[in-house]
Scaffold this active site. Sequence first.
Site, PDB file in Angstrom:
ATOM      1  N   ARG A  37      -4.949 -21.964  -4.108  1.00  4.85           N
ATOM      2  CA  ARG A  37      -4.537 -21.175  -2.932  1.00  4.85           C
ATOM      3  C   ARG A  37      -3.232 -21.712  -2.364  1.00  4.85           C
ATOM      4  NH1 ARG A  37      -6.597 -22.294   1.981  1.00  4.85           N
ATOM      5  NH2 ARG A  37      -8.692 -22.644   1.174  1.00  4.85           N
TER       6      ARG A  37
ATOM      7  N   TYR B 227       8.279   3.048   3.779  1.00  3.23           N
ATOM      8  CA  TYR B 227       7.115   3.316   2.932  1.00  3.23           C
ATOM      9  C   TYR B 227       5.917   3.639   3.842  1.00  3.23           C
ATOM     10  CZ  TYR B 227       3.759   2.360  -0.810  1.00  3.23           C
ATOM     11  OH  TYR B 227       2.768   2.440  -1.737  1.00  3.23           O
TER      12      TYR B 227
ATOM     13  N   ASP C 282      12.663  -4.852   2.821  1.00  2.00           N
ATOM     14  CA  ASP C 282      11.898  -4.418   1.654  1.00  2.00           C
ATOM     15  C   ASP C 282      12.920  -3.920   0.631  1.00  2.00           C
ATOM     16  OD1 ASP C 282      10.439  -3.019  -0.264  1.00  2.00           O
ATOM     17  OD2 ASP C 282       8.987  -2.236   1.179  1.00  2.00           O
TER      18      ASP C 282
ATOM     19  N   LYS D  54       6.372  -2.315  -8.849  1.00  2.12           N
ATOM     20  CA  LYS D  54       7.339  -1.255  -9.149  1.00  2.12           C
ATOM     21  C   LYS D  54       8.367  -1.734 -10.179  1.00  2.12           C
ATOM     22  CE  LYS D  54       4.929   0.749  -5.963  1.00  2.12           C
ATOM     23  NZ  LYS D  54       5.344   0.810  -4.570  1.00  2.12           N
TER      24      LYS D  54
HETATM   25  C1  LIG Z   1       4.845   0.426  -3.410  1.00  2.00           C
HETATM   26  C2  LIG Z   1       5.648  -0.046  -2.274  1.00  2.00           C
HETATM   27  C3  LIG Z   1       5.120  -0.947  -1.347  1.00  2.00           C
HETATM   28  C4  LIG Z   1       3.709  -1.460  -1.451  1.00  2.00           C
HETATM   29  O1  LIG Z   1       3.494  -2.212  -2.589  1.00  2.00           O
HETATM   30  P1  LIG Z   1       2.044  -2.389  -3.265  1.00  2.00           P
HETATM   31  O2  LIG Z   1       2.302  -3.280  -4.417  1.00  2.00           O
HETATM   32  O3  LIG Z   1       1.556  -1.024  -3.628  1.00  2.00           O
HETATM   33  O4  LIG Z   1       1.171  -3.000  -2.217  1.00  2.00           O
HETATM   34  C5  LIG Z   1       5.924  -1.353  -0.304  1.00  2.00           C
HETATM   35  N1  LIG Z   1       7.185  -0.891  -0.165  1.00  2.00           N
HETATM   36  C6  LIG Z   1       7.722  -0.024  -1.028  1.00  2.00           C
HETATM   37  C7  LIG Z   1       9.114   0.448  -0.828  1.00  2.00           C
HETATM   38  C8  LIG Z   1       6.985   0.437  -2.109  1.00  2.00           C
HETATM   39  O5  LIG Z   1       7.509   1.321  -2.971  1.00  2.00           O
END
Ligand SMILES: *Cc1c(COP(=O)(O)O)cnc(C)c1O
Length: 414
Positions: A59, A113, A186, A211
């Site tokens: 952890r 998002y 992000d 992604k």
């Molecule tokens: C998919 C996504 C998230 C969330 O990610 P997860 O791996 O699904 O939790 C956050 N921000 C953006 C821009 C995303 O495309």
Amino acid sequence: MEKKVKIHTKAVHAGDRKKTGRHIPITTPIHTASSFFYEDMEMLDRVFGREEAGFNYSRYDNPSNAALEELCASLEGGHGALACSSGMGAIHVALLTALADRRKSLVAADALYGASVGMLMNVLEPMGVAVRFVDICDLPAVEKAIAEQKPGCVLMETISNPLLRVGQMDRVAQLSKAAGAALVVDNTFATPLLVRPLELGANLVVHSLTKFLAGHGDVLGGVIISDQDHYEGLRALARTVGPVLGPFESYLAMRGIKTFALRMERQCSNASVVSSWLTSRPEIDRVHFPGNAGHPDASTIRRMLPAGLHGAIVTFELKGAGRTEVFRFMNALRLVVPATSLGDVHSMMLYPSMSSHREISPKQRERMGIRDGLVRLSVGIEAAEDIIADLEQALLAARTGSTKSAKPALAETC
Ligand SMILES: *Cc1c(COP(=O)(O)O)cnc(C)c1O
């Protein structure tokens, strides 16, 4: 790794090939051990006390995760990183880290998002964090919001979802810093190939590894890359709340990342070709793509994104279409996968009104520019002409009303 090394090189070298005993594995093994011990208790004591580098409990830290974290920190030019079990987990921990010793107040881009909006409104606000949304592309509005809200943290995306707006991140970073706020970015849609937010003044960068970075649709994960000031706080918080990624997932993410720069270049150039084709089609209204000359943020994009690398997402509207017509179009796709997610090697299409923006009222969606004919295409690494051919036949099928059952998916025939 040295700064002058290019990102393509970092992607295949950083984090790997640590000496274990006498040999050096070419790739980092999957370390499934939940705990680690040493030849004597004195050493374990020093590791626990962090007087000596080492692993003691997964952890806190694990060699597979550490390799992925070193790689991500290298790609983004950060001080250190934390691998998390999902992108949302990463955003949550990043915001908690940013707000830990600051005012419990936040200014966020209004185009985020969907789950991020949900987290701000349904989790953080009820816990006493004041949240204010602002158009992050309207710099005077951002300045005003920061002056009035006095946030501890500002949250934005490099390229927004689904309308692909691009804010002046360096200026937002200056405004945040002057107000004593941390900037959390992000960077999922842009990847460090296009933009490295820490170099522009951001404090914490998050990615959904799910992604573009991992890129193969086979692993869920997230990562936070931190500047020096926030790194210790981030690790301390993570040790306590335990948002960490598992070692199998770390391995998959790392394997995916080795080719991310190559994939992203191809996906960006495919997206550009597909966007131009869509623009030429009479069935299509409004093509949103950061490479388009008429993009509302064109001058910012010229400043923020490298030439020819405008991301791999193209959002467009089917002219005069509602849910029925969009369903007919998406049902007719044979190559483009109509699944939730983005950034994979294969092209994927999502219907925001049904998925990412489902919880938002139709009126509010309309105000945001997310109309019922709008679809979001994540362009993969296939041959661009095959993607275009699929879109073309689906447009035709949607017009003539034929259904999916008439033709098998391309995966069954190629
Ligand atoms: C998919 C996504 C998230 C969330 O990610 P997860 O791996 O699904 O939790 C956050 N921000 C953006 C821009 C995303 O495309």
